[in-house]
Design a protein around this motif. Structure first.
Motif, PDB file in Angstrom:
ATOM      1  N   TRP A 145      21.753  -3.353  -6.343  1.00  0.00           N
ATOM      2  CA  TRP A 145      20.852  -4.437  -5.702  1.00  0.00           C
ATOM      3  C   TRP A 145      21.892  -5.718  -5.669  1.00  0.00           C
ATOM      4  O   TRP A 145      22.882  -6.030  -6.247  1.00  0.00           O
ATOM      5  CB  TRP A 145      19.952  -4.834  -6.924  1.00  0.00           C
ATOM      6  CG  TRP A 145      18.816  -3.490  -7.251  1.00  0.00           C
ATOM      7  CD1 TRP A 145      19.123  -2.645  -8.028  1.00  0.00           C
ATOM      8  CD2 TRP A 145      17.603  -3.401  -6.476  1.00  0.00           C
ATOM      9  NE1 TRP A 145      17.959  -1.666  -8.289  1.00  0.00           N
ATOM     10  CE2 TRP A 145      17.146  -2.126  -6.986  1.00  0.00           C
ATOM     11  CE3 TRP A 145      17.397  -4.046  -5.245  1.00  0.00           C
ATOM     12  CZ2 TRP A 145      15.989  -1.759  -6.430  1.00  0.00           C
ATOM     13  CZ3 TRP A 145      16.104  -3.607  -4.653  1.00  0.00           C
ATOM     14  CH2 TRP A 145      15.678  -2.297  -5.328  1.00  0.00           C
ATOM     15  N   HIS A 191      16.529   2.972   5.643  1.00  0.00           N
ATOM     16  CA  HIS A 191      15.776   1.845   5.241  1.00  0.00           C
ATOM     17  C   HIS A 191      16.440   1.293   4.097  1.00  0.00           C
ATOM     18  O   HIS A 191      17.707   1.442   3.601  1.00  0.00           O
ATOM     19  CB  HIS A 191      14.203   2.265   4.880  1.00  0.00           C
ATOM     20  CG  HIS A 191      14.504   3.271   3.797  1.00  0.00           C
ATOM     21  ND1 HIS A 191      14.662   4.670   3.830  1.00  0.00           N
ATOM     22  CD2 HIS A 191      14.380   3.054   2.282  1.00  0.00           C
ATOM     23  CE1 HIS A 191      14.454   5.197   2.830  1.00  0.00           C
ATOM     24  NE2 HIS A 191      14.619   4.661   1.795  1.00  0.00           N
ATOM     25  N   ASP A 227      15.551  -0.650   0.220  1.00  0.00           N
ATOM     26  CA  ASP A 227      14.406  -1.331  -0.780  1.00  0.00           C
ATOM     27  C   ASP A 227      14.660  -2.510  -1.286  1.00  0.00           C
ATOM     28  O   ASP A 227      15.649  -3.048  -1.176  1.00  0.00           O
ATOM     29  CB  ASP A 227      14.861  -0.317  -2.174  1.00  0.00           C
ATOM     30  CG  ASP A 227      14.664   1.122  -2.210  1.00  0.00           C
ATOM     31  OD1 ASP A 227      13.708   1.528  -1.080  1.00  0.00           O
ATOM     32  OD2 ASP A 227      15.161   1.807  -2.832  1.00  0.00           O
ATOM     33  N   ARG A 259      13.184  -5.637  -3.724  1.00  0.00           N
ATOM     34  CA  ARG A 259      12.531  -5.726  -5.092  1.00  0.00           C
ATOM     35  C   ARG A 259      12.383  -6.952  -5.283  1.00  0.00           C
ATOM     36  O   ARG A 259      13.151  -8.126  -5.164  1.00  0.00           O
ATOM     37  CB  ARG A 259      13.635  -5.298  -6.072  1.00  0.00           C
ATOM     38  CG  ARG A 259      13.222  -5.421  -7.730  1.00  0.00           C
ATOM     39  CD  ARG A 259      14.120  -4.531  -8.664  1.00  0.00           C
ATOM     40  NE  ARG A 259      15.460  -5.242  -8.739  1.00  0.00           N
ATOM     41  CZ  ARG A 259      16.229  -4.809  -9.605  1.00  0.00           C
ATOM     42  NH1 ARG A 259      16.338  -3.667 -10.080  1.00  0.00           N
ATOM     43  NH2 ARG A 259      17.468  -5.576  -9.808  1.00  0.00           N
ATOM     44  N   GLN A 275       8.701  -2.954  -6.321  1.00  0.00           N
ATOM     45  CA  GLN A 275       9.643  -2.353  -5.129  1.00  0.00           C
ATOM     46  C   GLN A 275       9.099  -1.707  -4.162  1.00  0.00           C
ATOM     47  O   GLN A 275       8.276  -1.151  -4.299  1.00  0.00           O
ATOM     48  CB  GLN A 275      10.501  -1.547  -5.923  1.00  0.00           C
ATOM     49  CG  GLN A 275      11.709  -1.072  -5.374  1.00  0.00           C
ATOM     50  CD  GLN A 275      12.633  -0.097  -6.031  1.00  0.00           C
ATOM     51  OE1 GLN A 275      12.742  -0.498  -7.501  1.00  0.00           O
ATOM     52  NE2 GLN A 275      13.236   1.070  -5.742  1.00  0.00           N
ATOM     53  N   ARG A 276       9.506  -2.106  -2.850  1.00  0.00           N
ATOM     54  CA  ARG A 276       8.854  -1.409  -1.659  1.00  0.00           C
ATOM     55  C   ARG A 276      10.357  -1.044  -0.776  1.00  0.00           C
ATOM     56  O   ARG A 276      11.151  -1.747  -0.616  1.00  0.00           O
ATOM     57  CB  ARG A 276       8.046  -2.037  -0.795  1.00  0.00           C
ATOM     58  CG  ARG A 276       6.801  -2.694  -1.726  1.00  0.00           C
ATOM     59  CD  ARG A 276       5.911  -1.255  -1.979  1.00  0.00           C
ATOM     60  NE  ARG A 276       4.585  -1.550  -2.596  1.00  0.00           N
ATOM     61  CZ  ARG A 276       4.277  -1.819  -3.918  1.00  0.00           C
ATOM     62  NH1 ARG A 276       5.303  -1.684  -4.827  1.00  0.00           N
ATOM     63  NH2 ARG A 276       3.325  -2.063  -4.467  1.00  0.00           N
ATOM     64  N   SER A 277      10.016  -0.137   0.139  1.00  0.00           N
ATOM     65  CA  SER A 277      11.143   0.154   0.978  1.00  0.00           C
ATOM     66  C   SER A 277      10.619  -0.404   2.265  1.00  0.00           C
ATOM     67  O   SER A 277       9.409  -0.245   2.883  1.00  0.00           O
ATOM     68  CB  SER A 277      11.058   1.895   1.196  1.00  0.00           C
ATOM     69  OG  SER A 277      11.255   2.425  -0.187  1.00  0.00           O
ATOM     70  N   TYR A 278      11.731  -0.738   3.293  1.00  0.00           N
ATOM     71  CA  TYR A 278      11.438  -1.202   4.723  1.00  0.00           C
ATOM     72  C   TYR A 278      12.398  -0.452   5.350  1.00  0.00           C
ATOM     73  O   TYR A 278      13.733  -0.798   5.202  1.00  0.00           O
ATOM     74  CB  TYR A 278      11.244  -2.589   4.769  1.00  0.00           C
ATOM     75  CG  TYR A 278      10.135  -3.161   4.000  1.00  0.00           C
ATOM     76  CD1 TYR A 278       8.917  -3.038   4.737  1.00  0.00           C
ATOM     77  CD2 TYR A 278      10.053  -3.550   2.655  1.00  0.00           C
ATOM     78  CE1 TYR A 278       7.675  -3.505   3.845  1.00  0.00           C
ATOM     79  CE2 TYR A 278       8.888  -3.920   1.847  1.00  0.00           C
ATOM     80  CZ  TYR A 278       7.777  -3.860   2.552  1.00  0.00           C
ATOM     81  OH  TYR A 278       6.706  -4.067   1.788  1.00  0.00           O
ATOM     82  N   LEU A 320      17.722  -6.753  -2.769  1.00  0.00           N
ATOM     83  CA  LEU A 320      17.595  -5.529  -1.991  1.00  0.00           C
ATOM     84  C   LEU A 320      18.706  -4.522  -2.234  1.00  0.00           C
ATOM     85  O   LEU A 320      19.992  -5.085  -2.453  1.00  0.00           O
ATOM     86  CB  LEU A 320      17.892  -6.203  -0.427  1.00  0.00           C
ATOM     87  CG  LEU A 320      18.052  -5.306   0.800  1.00  0.00           C
ATOM     88  CD1 LEU A 320      17.391  -6.415   2.202  1.00  0.00           C
ATOM     89  CD2 LEU A 320      19.614  -5.281   0.967  1.00  0.00           C
ATOM     90  N   ARG A 321      18.497  -3.463  -1.740  1.00  0.00           N
ATOM     91  CA  ARG A 321      19.633  -2.531  -1.820  1.00  0.00           C
ATOM     92  C   ARG A 321      19.481  -1.333  -0.845  1.00  0.00           C
ATOM     93  O   ARG A 321      18.346  -0.986  -0.224  1.00  0.00           O
ATOM     94  CB  ARG A 321      19.494  -1.514  -3.199  1.00  0.00           C
ATOM     95  CG  ARG A 321      18.550  -0.684  -3.392  1.00  0.00           C
ATOM     96  CD  ARG A 321      18.459   0.057  -4.640  1.00  0.00           C
ATOM     97  NE  ARG A 321      17.381   0.887  -4.880  1.00  0.00           N
ATOM     98  CZ  ARG A 321      17.111   1.557  -6.020  1.00  0.00           C
ATOM     99  NH1 ARG A 321      17.734   1.329  -6.822  1.00  0.00           N
ATOM    100  NH2 ARG A 321      16.017   2.488  -5.734  1.00  0.00           N
ATOM    101  N   GLY A 322      20.578  -0.789  -0.106  1.00  0.00           N
ATOM    102  CA  GLY A 322      20.672   0.155   0.763  1.00  0.00           C
ATOM    103  C   GLY A 322      21.954  -0.019   1.456  1.00  0.00           C
ATOM    104  O   GLY A 322      22.786  -0.685   1.127  1.00  0.00           O
ATOM    105  N   ARG A 377       7.254   7.761   3.428  1.00  0.00           N
ATOM    106  CA  ARG A 377       7.332   6.366   3.528  1.00  0.00           C
ATOM    107  C   ARG A 377       6.755   5.709   2.548  1.00  0.00           C
ATOM    108  O   ARG A 377       5.548   6.254   2.168  1.00  0.00           O
ATOM    109  CB  ARG A 377       7.333   6.065   4.785  1.00  0.00           C
ATOM    110  CG  ARG A 377       8.277   5.969   6.051  1.00  0.00           C
ATOM    111  CD  ARG A 377       7.963   5.919   7.177  1.00  0.00           C
ATOM    112  NE  ARG A 377       7.387   4.513   7.621  1.00  0.00           N
ATOM    113  CZ  ARG A 377       8.120   3.351   8.054  1.00  0.00           C
ATOM    114  NH1 ARG A 377       9.335   3.398   8.130  1.00  0.00           N
ATOM    115  NH2 ARG A 377       7.513   2.419   8.454  1.00  0.00           N
TER     116      ARG A 377
END
Ligand SMILES: Cc1cc2nc3c(=O)[nH]c(=O)nc-3n(C[C@H](O)[C@H](O)[C@H](O)COP(=O)(O)OP(=O)(O)OC[C@H]3O[C@@H](n4cnc5c(N)ncnc54)[C@H](O)[C@@H]3O)c2cc1C
Length: 260
Positions: A12, A45, A47, A49, A59-62, A101-103, A260
């Motif tokens: 994160w 995408h 995540d 948080r 937490q959601r994904s975009y 955010l993570r990714g 998704r």
């Protein structure tokens, strides 16, 4: 080395909002600055948080909407009135605010710019977001891959990235917008929900062996996948990313999907 890279992606980190701007009705584009961002592939995408003062986290994904190499990492978020996270992202966040955010995440629903095969994109609603990244990357890399987008939106006001899609159309991308609820005077595009016939009429024929990406709600994605397979597309060539309510009839055409 590989382990360090994976750990970096899943850590994160703080992103700073550079801008929060309208993109379509009820849809905002968040431009983020992220220290140490190593880049992403179009279609991946992140995540996001959120943490409340009492410690509660959501937490959601975009999908990333911007192309790799863009000065900011952009997310395009559709506000769901009864949603927990999206109203905060669209209505509350301001330039200068930070979020966790993570990714980037995902290696399946990505387009490889070195691949010159035809590309077929089929989007429903906010399912167009990963395709905005793919199309911008296609332009930035000067890719020779022929691309078509078939995009189902409710009304003209709901079309996400409309101006940018018109620019892509002007450089030879096939853009077909289908409107399901409201049509401006003189509208010549498809009307109503996508049917197998609409899909057949507006996507590359199976004999061109396109890479097919479908993104939208579960019902949308499954209906489109059915239409594609019925018109001869190989299930293995169709990649699906779906989201939202999984209720309703399910029919598996044999196409693998990412949830998704
Ligand atoms: C890989 C991935 C990428 C995603 N990319 C995007 C993106 O680019 N832009 C974006 O706006 N959203 C995207 N989403 C959806 C996003 O993660 C959230 O689900 C969405 O913002 C709703 O969150 P919420 O907390 O506001 O609503 P919640 O409180 O979680 O849900 C409210 C209700 O809405 C339903 N729902 C959830 N998402 C949708 C939807 N999009 N349309 C209709 N109904 C829905 C839920 O099933 C639930 O019933 C993505 C999801 C995944 C898994």
């Amino acid at each position: 080395m590989a382990r360090a890279a994976v750990r970096g992606r899943l850590t994160w980190r703080l992103a700073t909002v550079a801008a929060n701007a309208p993109e379509a009705r009820g849809v905002r584009r968040l431009a983020l600055r992220i220290d140490g961002w190593d880049g992403h592939l179009p279609g991946q995408h992140v995540d996001v948080r959120l943490t409340a003062p009492d410690g509660y986290q959501a937490q959601r994904s975009y999908s990333v909407a911007s192309a790799p190499g863009n000065a900011t990492v952009d997310l395009v978020v559709q506000r769901l009135d009864d949603g927990e996270v999206s109203p905060y992202l669209t209505d509350v966040l301001r330039a200068g605010d930070q979020l966790e955010l993570r990714g980037p995440i995902g290696g399946y629903f990505v387009w490889d710019a070195r691949d010159d095969a035809p590309v077929q994109l089929v989007a429903g609603g906010s399912g167009v977001v990963p395709f905005l990244s793919m199309l911008d990357h296609h332009a930035a890399t000067g890719s020779g891959a022929p691309v078509r987008l078939l995009y189902s939106a409710r009304t003209p006001a709901d079309v996400i990235g409309h101006a940018r899609l018109q620019q892509h159309e002007a450089r030879g991308i096939g853009v077909t917008i289908a409107l399901t609820r409201e049509w401006p005077p003189g509208w010549t595009g498809p009307c109503g929900r996508l049917t197998p016939q609409t899909v057949r009429d507006h996507v590359w024929p199976a004999r061109r062996e396109p890479r097919v990406f479908v993104c939208g709600t579960t019902g949308f994605a499954e209906a489109v996948a059915d239409g594609l397979v019925a018109s001869g597309h190989a299930p293995a060539a169709v990649r699906i990313e779906r989201f939202g309510d999984a209720r309703g009839a399910r029919h598996d055409p044999g196409v693998p999907t990412a949830r998704r």
